[in-house]
Write a protein that holds these residues in place. Structure first.
Motif, PDB file in Angstrom:
ATOM      1  N   SER A 179      67.177  -4.600 -66.257  1.00 51.23           N
ATOM      2  CA  SER A 179      67.296  -3.190 -66.657  1.00 51.23           C
ATOM      3  C   SER A 179      67.302  -2.237 -65.462  1.00 51.23           C
ATOM      4  O   SER A 179      67.628  -1.063 -65.599  1.00 51.23           O
ATOM      5  N   VAL A 180      66.939  -2.726 -64.273  1.00 54.14           N
ATOM      6  CA  VAL A 180      66.846  -1.865 -63.092  1.00 54.14           C
ATOM      7  C   VAL A 180      68.243  -1.569 -62.560  1.00 54.14           C
ATOM      8  O   VAL A 180      69.006  -2.489 -62.224  1.00 54.14           O
ATOM      9  N   GLU A 181      68.576  -0.288 -62.498  1.00 52.61           N
ATOM     10  CA  GLU A 181      69.895   0.120 -62.027  1.00 52.61           C
ATOM     11  C   GLU A 181      69.940   0.264 -60.506  1.00 52.61           C
ATOM     12  O   GLU A 181      71.012   0.173 -59.888  1.00 52.61           O
ATOM     13  N   GLU A 182      68.761   0.494 -59.904  1.00 52.02           N
ATOM     14  CA  GLU A 182      68.722   0.724 -58.456  1.00 52.02           C
ATOM     15  C   GLU A 182      67.273   0.600 -57.993  1.00 52.02           C
ATOM     16  O   GLU A 182      66.359   0.967 -58.724  1.00 52.02           O
ATOM     17  N   PHE A 183      67.068   0.049 -56.801  1.00 55.71           N
ATOM     18  CA  PHE A 183      65.723   0.100 -56.227  1.00 55.71           C
ATOM     19  C   PHE A 183      65.814   0.537 -54.772  1.00 55.71           C
ATOM     20  O   PHE A 183      66.821   0.340 -54.099  1.00 55.71           O
ATOM     21  N   THR A 184      64.719   1.159 -54.317  1.00 59.38           N
ATOM     22  CA  THR A 184      64.617   1.586 -52.929  1.00 59.38           C
ATOM     23  C   THR A 184      63.347   1.007 -52.340  1.00 59.38           C
ATOM     24  O   THR A 184      62.255   1.236 -52.860  1.00 59.38           O
ATOM     25  N   ALA A 185      63.491   0.246 -51.271  1.00 55.49           N
ATOM     26  CA  ALA A 185      62.341  -0.329 -50.578  1.00 55.49           C
ATOM     27  C   ALA A 185      62.037   0.509 -49.336  1.00 55.49           C
ATOM     28  O   ALA A 185      62.929   0.783 -48.524  1.00 55.49           O
ATOM     29  N   LEU A 186      60.795   0.940 -49.238  1.00 58.40           N
ATOM     30  CA  LEU A 186      60.319   1.653 -48.051  1.00 58.40           C
ATOM     31  C   LEU A 186      59.348   0.730 -47.332  1.00 58.40           C
ATOM     32  O   LEU A 186      58.316   0.359 -47.880  1.00 58.40           O
TER      33      LEU A 186
END
Length: 219
Positions: A137-144
């Motif tokens: 279901s995740v459309e986008e992720f951002t890793a910091l």
């Protein structure tokens, strides 16, 4: 100039705040010292500085509380007036921190942002081995990911075993690297377990964009 006129800065910073506005209102107070408005050769220096500090605590703080503005205070040295900074934050439900390096400053701004916009910082948990799970279901992720000086460049390993880096990137990745951190966004990510190939840091985080949201009542 040579003075630290916190009160004047706070007075002028209220110009765009609204009483009973439709948005939450936050401000970051960044200072390197004590309230200091009188010159060193002024015989009334201490009295003037003390009076101005008291004006901040009474008049200016009241103005911020009446407007509903949360103050996030950041002191740039241990010589800063921590008692004052803590009071401004505590009474407006903000945050207060003293930082001693550029890396700590970045993290302080990050935490202030997350407090101001928690809905924009929905995260998935990072395990002790630097892995995290992304579902379909995740459309986008951002890793910091924060880096210490001298450590290897960041790499991400996808569920299928592909290794992604700033040099060896993929079409659906956007990468921004700074001296102390990397910020990488993957759109339409592969579902499964991802791994961050970097040192573990408690402030590393993975935020996600998804059509699936959890809503809970305030405790």
């Amino acid at each position: 100039g040579l003075r630290t006129n916190i009160g004047q800065a706070m007075d002028q910073a209220t110009w765009q705040f609204e009483l009973d506005g439709e948005y939450e209102q936050h401000t970051i107070l960044l200072t390197d010292g004590l309230v200091d408005i009188a010159s060193d050769d002024d015989p009334q220096q201490q009295a003037k500085n003390t009076a101005e500090r008291q004006r901040i605590i009474t008049e200016i703080l009241k103005k911020y509380k009446d407007l509903g503005v949360k103050i996030h205070s950041i002191g740039l040295s241990n010589n800063a007036d921590k008692v004052l900074l803590d009071k401004l934050a505590l009474e407006t439900e903000g945050s207060s921190v003293i930082v001693n390096s550029s890396e700590e400053l970045v993290k302080a701004f990050l935490k202030a942002f997350e407090k101001a916009a928690p809905e924009a910082a929905e995260q998935v948990p990072l395990s002790n081995d630097n892995t995290f799970d992304i579902d379909a279901s995740v459309e986008e992720f951002t890793a910091l990911v924060f880096r210490k000086k001298g450590t290897p460049a960041l790499q991400l390993t996808s569920p299928s075993g592909a290794v992604i880096s700033q040099i060896k990137s993929i079409e659906n990745a956007r990468w921004f690297g700074e001296s102390v951190y990397d910020l990488v966004t993957i759109t339409k990510p592969e579902a499964g377990t991802w791994k961050i190939e970097a040192e573990l840091d408690p402030d590393n985080r993975v935020t996600v964009g998804s059509a699936v949201k959890m809503e809970i009542k305030n405790l």
